[in-house]
Structure formats: C-alpha cells, structure tokens
Motif scaffolding. Structure first.
Motif, PDB file in Angstrom:
ATOM      1  N   TRP A 199       0.828  -1.198   0.000  1.00 29.15           N
ATOM      2  CA  TRP A 199       0.000   0.000   0.000  1.00 29.15           C
ATOM      3  C   TRP A 199       0.867   1.256   0.000  1.00 29.15           C
ATOM      4  CZ3 TRP A 199      -4.717   0.424  -1.448  1.00 29.15           C
ATOM      5  CH2 TRP A 199      -5.637  -0.629  -1.252  1.00 29.15           C
ATOM      6  N   ARG A 200       0.445   2.222  -0.840  1.00 28.07           N
ATOM      7  CA  ARG A 200       1.098   3.535  -0.921  1.00 28.07           C
ATOM      8  C   ARG A 200      -0.044   4.545  -0.974  1.00 28.07           C
ATOM      9  NH1 ARG A 200       6.414   3.200  -2.373  1.00 28.07           N
ATOM     10  NH2 ARG A 200       6.394   5.308  -3.248  1.00 28.07           N
ATOM     11  N   VAL A 201      -0.347   5.165   0.176  1.00 34.37           N
ATOM     12  CA  VAL A 201      -1.579   5.940   0.285  1.00 34.37           C
ATOM     13  C   VAL A 201      -1.311   7.433   0.455  1.00 34.37           C
ATOM     14  CG1 VAL A 201      -2.861   3.981   1.250  1.00 34.37           C
ATOM     15  CG2 VAL A 201      -1.736   5.601   2.796  1.00 34.37           C
ATOM     16  N   LEU A 202      -2.274   8.212  -0.002  1.00 32.77           N
ATOM     17  CA  LEU A 202      -2.234   9.664   0.162  1.00 32.77           C
ATOM     18  C   LEU A 202      -3.053  10.053   1.379  1.00 32.77           C
ATOM     19  CD1 LEU A 202      -1.319  12.382  -1.208  1.00 32.77           C
ATOM     20  CD2 LEU A 202      -3.657  12.506  -2.098  1.00 32.77           C
ATOM     21  N   LEU A 203      -2.452  10.796   2.310  1.00 31.57           N
ATOM     22  CA  LEU A 203      -3.146  11.300   3.491  1.00 31.57           C
ATOM     23  C   LEU A 203      -3.555  12.744   3.234  1.00 31.57           C
ATOM     24  CD1 LEU A 203      -0.762   9.935   6.279  1.00 31.57           C
ATOM     25  CD2 LEU A 203      -2.678   8.785   5.138  1.00 31.57           C
ATOM     26  N   THR A 204      -4.755  13.102   3.670  1.00 34.34           N
ATOM     27  CA  THR A 204      -5.290  14.430   3.333  1.00 34.34           C
ATOM     28  C   THR A 204      -5.738  15.221   4.553  1.00 34.34           C
ATOM     29  OG1 THR A 204      -7.508  13.480   3.003  1.00 34.34           O
ATOM     30  CG2 THR A 204      -6.061  13.581   1.075  1.00 34.34           C
ATOM     31  N   ARG A 205      -5.460  14.732   5.743  1.00 30.12           N
ATOM     32  CA  ARG A 205      -5.839  15.451   6.958  1.00 30.12           C
ATOM     33  C   ARG A 205      -4.988  16.715   7.113  1.00 30.12           C
ATOM     34  NH1 ARG A 205      -6.423  10.669  11.546  1.00 30.12           N
ATOM     35  NH2 ARG A 205      -7.975   9.402  10.427  1.00 30.12           N
ATOM     36  N   LEU A 218       1.164  12.582  12.374  1.00 30.19           N
ATOM     37  CA  LEU A 218       0.991  11.536  13.382  1.00 30.19           C
ATOM     38  C   LEU A 218       0.517  10.232  12.748  1.00 30.19           C
ATOM     39  CD1 LEU A 218      -0.711  13.609  16.232  1.00 30.19           C
ATOM     40  CD2 LEU A 218       1.627  12.727  16.201  1.00 30.19           C
ATOM     41  N   LEU A 219      -0.420  10.338  11.828  1.00 27.66           N
ATOM     42  CA  LEU A 219      -0.930   9.148  11.159  1.00 27.66           C
ATOM     43  C   LEU A 219       0.168   8.485  10.329  1.00 27.66           C
ATOM     44  CD1 LEU A 219      -3.235   7.269  10.407  1.00 27.66           C
ATOM     45  CD2 LEU A 219      -3.958   8.925   8.678  1.00 27.66           C
ATOM     46  N   ALA A 220       0.986   9.288   9.676  1.00 25.29           N
ATOM     47  CA  ALA A 220       2.067   8.746   8.853  1.00 25.29           C
ATOM     48  C   ALA A 220       3.036   7.914   9.690  1.00 25.29           C
ATOM     49  CB  ALA A 220       2.810   9.875   8.152  1.00 25.29           C
ATOM     50  N   GLU A 221       3.318   8.353  10.911  1.00 23.85           N
ATOM     51  CA  GLU A 221       4.217   7.599  11.788  1.00 23.85           C
ATOM     52  C   GLU A 221       3.648   6.220  12.086  1.00 23.85           C
ATOM     53  OE1 GLU A 221       5.045   9.789  15.300  1.00 23.85           O
ATOM     54  OE2 GLU A 221       6.027  11.459  14.267  1.00 23.85           O
ATOM     55  N   THR A 222       2.348   6.175  12.380  1.00 27.18           N
ATOM     56  CA  THR A 222       1.705   4.896  12.692  1.00 27.18           C
ATOM     57  C   THR A 222       1.706   3.978  11.480  1.00 27.18           C
ATOM     58  OG1 THR A 222       0.284   5.994  14.310  1.00 27.18           O
ATOM     59  CG2 THR A 222      -0.414   3.827  13.532  1.00 27.18           C
ATOM     60  N   LEU A 223       1.408   4.535  10.319  1.00 30.16           N
ATOM     61  CA  LEU A 223       1.394   3.721   9.103  1.00 30.16           C
ATOM     62  C   LEU A 223       2.786   3.202   8.775  1.00 30.16           C
ATOM     63  CD1 LEU A 223      -0.996   5.811   6.809  1.00 30.16           C
ATOM     64  CD2 LEU A 223      -1.538   3.757   8.122  1.00 30.16           C
ATOM     65  N   ASP A 224       3.791   4.035   8.965  1.00 29.48           N
ATOM     66  CA  ASP A 224       5.159   3.622   8.679  1.00 29.48           C
ATOM     67  C   ASP A 224       5.572   2.438   9.546  1.00 29.48           C
ATOM     68  OD1 ASP A 224       7.808   4.155   7.361  1.00 29.48           O
ATOM     69  OD2 ASP A 224       8.402   4.471   9.445  1.00 29.48           O
ATOM     70  N   GLU A 225       5.164   2.465  10.815  1.00 27.74           N
ATOM     71  CA  GLU A 225       5.474   1.352  11.725  1.00 27.74           C
ATOM     72  C   GLU A 225       4.823   0.057  11.262  1.00 27.74           C
ATOM     73  OE1 GLU A 225       4.161   2.722  15.489  1.00 27.74           O
ATOM     74  OE2 GLU A 225       5.821   4.144  15.755  1.00 27.74           O
ATOM     75  N   ALA A 226       3.695   0.181  10.546  1.00 28.83           N
ATOM     76  CA  ALA A 226       2.988  -0.996  10.045  1.00 28.83           C
ATOM     77  C   ALA A 226       3.420  -1.369   8.632  1.00 28.83           C
ATOM     78  CB  ALA A 226       1.482  -0.740  10.074  1.00 28.83           C
ATOM     79  N   GLY A 227       4.410  -0.668   8.088  1.00 32.76           N
ATOM     80  CA  GLY A 227       4.909  -0.997   6.766  1.00 32.76           C
ATOM     81  C   GLY A 227       4.134  -0.397   5.618  1.00 32.76           C
ATOM     82  N   VAL A 228       3.383   0.662   5.902  1.00 32.27           N
ATOM     83  CA  VAL A 228       2.579   1.310   4.860  1.00 32.27           C
ATOM     84  C   VAL A 228       3.236   2.636   4.474  1.00 32.27           C
ATOM     85  CG1 VAL A 228       0.338   2.302   4.265  1.00 32.27           C
ATOM     86  CG2 VAL A 228       0.454   0.259   5.707  1.00 32.27           C
ATOM     87  N   PHE A 229       3.522   2.797   3.193  1.00 32.31           N
ATOM     88  CA  PHE A 229       4.061   4.062   2.710  1.00 32.31           C
ATOM     89  C   PHE A 229       2.932   5.081   2.609  1.00 32.31           C
ATOM     90  CE2 PHE A 229       4.732   7.094  -0.708  1.00 32.31           C
ATOM     91  CZ  PHE A 229       5.996   7.584  -0.418  1.00 32.31           C
ATOM     92  N   GLY A 246     -14.715   4.351  10.991  1.00 32.65           N
ATOM     93  CA  GLY A 246     -14.016   5.117  12.003  1.00 32.65           C
ATOM     94  C   GLY A 246     -12.896   5.909  11.351  1.00 32.65           C
ATOM     95  N   ALA A 247     -12.477   6.969  12.047  1.00 33.43           N
ATOM     96  CA  ALA A 247     -11.432   7.831  11.502  1.00 33.43           C
ATOM     97  C   ALA A 247     -10.073   7.615  12.164  1.00 33.43           C
ATOM     98  CB  ALA A 247     -11.845   9.305  11.671  1.00 33.43           C
ATOM     99  N   SER A 248      -9.966   6.645  13.044  1.00 29.71           N
ATOM    100  CA  SER A 248      -8.721   6.425  13.772  1.00 29.71           C
ATOM    101  C   SER A 248      -7.696   5.699  12.910  1.00 29.71           C
ATOM    102  CB  SER A 248      -8.987   5.604  15.029  1.00 29.71           C
ATOM    103  OG  SER A 248      -9.390   4.281  14.678  1.00 29.71           O
ATOM    104  N   ALA A 249      -6.452   5.756  13.352  1.00 29.03           N
ATOM    105  CA  ALA A 249      -5.400   5.020  12.656  1.00 29.03           C
ATOM    106  C   ALA A 249      -5.666   3.521  12.688  1.00 29.03           C
ATOM    107  CB  ALA A 249      -4.045   5.340  13.297  1.00 29.03           C
ATOM    108  N   ALA A 250      -6.175   3.035  13.810  1.00 30.45           N
ATOM    109  CA  ALA A 250      -6.470   1.605  13.930  1.00 30.45           C
ATOM    110  C   ALA A 250      -7.533   1.177  12.917  1.00 30.45           C
ATOM    111  CB  ALA A 250      -6.927   1.279  15.349  1.00 30.45           C
ATOM    112  N   ALA A 251      -8.563   2.005  12.744  1.00 30.58           N
ATOM    113  CA  ALA A 251      -9.616   1.680  11.793  1.00 30.58           C
ATOM    114  C   ALA A 251      -9.059   1.646  10.369  1.00 30.58           C
ATOM    115  CB  ALA A 251     -10.751   2.693  11.899  1.00 30.58           C
ATOM    116  N   LEU A 252      -8.190   2.594  10.041  1.00 31.13           N
ATOM    117  CA  LEU A 252      -7.598   2.622   8.706  1.00 31.13           C
ATOM    118  C   LEU A 252      -6.709   1.406   8.479  1.00 31.13           C
ATOM    119  CD1 LEU A 252      -6.924   3.930   5.995  1.00 31.13           C
ATOM    120  CD2 LEU A 252      -5.207   5.321   7.178  1.00 31.13           C
ATOM    121  N   LEU A 253      -5.891   1.060   9.459  1.00 28.47           N
ATOM    122  CA  LEU A 253      -5.006  -0.092   9.312  1.00 28.47           C
ATOM    123  C   LEU A 253      -5.799  -1.377   9.129  1.00 28.47           C
ATOM    124  CD1 LEU A 253      -2.215   0.734  11.912  1.00 28.47           C
ATOM    125  CD2 LEU A 253      -1.926   0.470   9.432  1.00 28.47           C
TER     126      LEU A 253
END
Length: 255
Positions: A4-10, A17-28, A237-244
């Motif tokens: 996954w290589r996603v665009l964040l728009t917040r 903050l969301l990018a840090e969480t995604l990076d830890e999960a291996g998501v660009f 949901g709008a949380s990082a957990a919901a997105l992951l």
C-alpha cells in the motif's frame, strides 16, 4: 501491507501523526493536506455562550480542532469547569478533553453522529424537559445531531470556532503527486475532506476516482460513490487503527 502507498489528506499535524503509525505498520504514505484550520473571529455572541456554560446539560465537541480550541477557551473563562457531561464523536477528540479533567463520553464503535446519539449517557443527559445542549464545532457542517436532539425535546446552541479551508496548490498538484509517488490509495477523514479532494482533482477526477478511497463513515462513503468514486472502503471510524484494519482487509491494487 508493504504494497500500500496511500495519500493522506488530513491537516498537516494530524497527517504527520498518522504517517508515523502507518510507517510502523509498513505502509508508505504521502501527505497532501486538504483541510486547513482557520480560527473564526471571537465576539460577544461566543463569549455569551461560554458565560452560560453551566446552564448546559451536555456539551458536544465534534472534532479534534474544536476540542483544542475549546480547552484553550476554558482555561480563559472557566479555570475550574462546571460539573457537566461532555461528549465527543471520536476517541481522539475525547482524549483531548479528558486531559483537561472533563467528564467525557464517546461511542466505543463508530466515529459519527449516529453512534453518538445512541450513547445512554447522552440520552440520560437530555432526558429533563427542555434540556440545553451546546455543540462546539467548525463553521457549517451536518445538522443531523442538532435535529435529532431537538426532536427529543432538547434546546441546542452552536459554538462555531473555526472554518476548514482548502490550502492553495498549483493546478495538477494532486495528480502529479499520485503519479510521481505511485500512490495506489487515497484517505479522507470527513465529508468536507472528500469535497476538497474532488475540487482539487478538477478535470482529472475521473482518473483519481479509479483509486481505492478509504473513508471514515457510511455517510462519506455514500457521498464518494455518488460522485463517481469506483472503489470506496468504509473504515467505520477515523482512527489510525480503523484505517489499518481496512488496509489489511483490502487487496493491494495492481496499477
């Protein structure tokens, strides 16, 4: 999930903050903020609402920016806040309020007005006849929450503290970012965020609409599908957990 290589728009700080969480999960991820928070003028009408704060049976805060601004105002007007129940649409907003030692409730499942309306604590708070409710939010927004509360006999006032602007970008910036970084997914956090995404896409919307679009709620999903988005994923949901969770459940597209 490394595909996954996603665009964040917040807004920029939230995307970071969301990018840090995604990076830890291996998501660009790549950030292109589509919401810029601008404070509204604060005048006599807003001061009057804050002075009357103890009269409200419930105070509802609908977003993180609203929570941050509300806490700042409380420090000025009510160093010792009145004892009353506060409510938020999401857990992240609730945490900001709880850190100010407020009694706050939010839905355990779902980050939207519909979930909030089901909370027993909110129903109890508005049970007395003509109970007053204050909704703290940005300019405009959904009317569902106020309409439902008024339908249950409550009196509802708004304290609007900010507006959400679309930052200025050069023509074609969205598509250029998608192509340059080989992005294969888009993430929006609200209905207005989606509207700004579509606005920025302009004539390239048909191309952008082909990418998987991750949204926070059924309402935003419906908006996106109606506008022609071809694959809409409701993260519930709008949380990082919901997105992951949603990213894990969806196959990575082959572009």
């Amino acid at each position: 999930m490394t595909g996954w290589r996603v665009l964040l728009t917040r807004p920029a700080d939230e995307s970071a903050l969301l990018a840090e969480t995604l990076d830890e999960a291996g998501v660009f991820s790549s950030s292109l903020p589509l919401l810029e928070i601008a404070a509204l003028p604060f005048g006599d009408a807003q001061r009057a609402l804050l002075r009357d704060l103890p009269l409200y049976r419930a105070v509802i805060v609908v977003s993180k920016p609203a929570a941050r601004m509300a806490v700042h105002l409380l420090e000025q007007f009510w160093p010792r806040p009145p004892e009353q129940r506060w409510f938020s649409v999401g857990a992240a907003t609730a945490q900001i309020l709880a850190e100010h030692r407020l009694e706050v409730f939010c839905p355990e499942q779902g980050d939207d007005s519909e979930a909030l309306l089901e909370l027993p604590q909110l129903r109890e708070a508005i049970a007395p006849s003509a109970a007053r409710v204050l909704i703290i939010r940005g300019e405009g927004g959904r009317e569902l929450l106020a309409e439902r509360l008024r339908g249950q006999g409550a009196s509802v006032d708004y304290l609007e503290l900010y507006r959400r602007d679309l930052p200025h970008y050069a023509d074609g910036a969205l598509v250029q970012r998608i192509r340059a970084e080989r992005l294969n997914g888009l993430v929006v956090s609200s209905g207005q965020g989606f509207e700004h995404l579509r606005q920025l896409a302009g004539e390239a919307w048909p191309e952008v609409a082909q990418l998987p679009l991750f949204v926070p709620s059924p309402r935003v999903a419906e908006m996106a599908r109606a506008a022609g988005a071809e694959k809409v994923v409701d993260c519930r949901g709008a949380s990082a957990a919901a997105l992951l969770t949603a990213l894990r459940e969806q196959p990575v597209p082959v572009l």
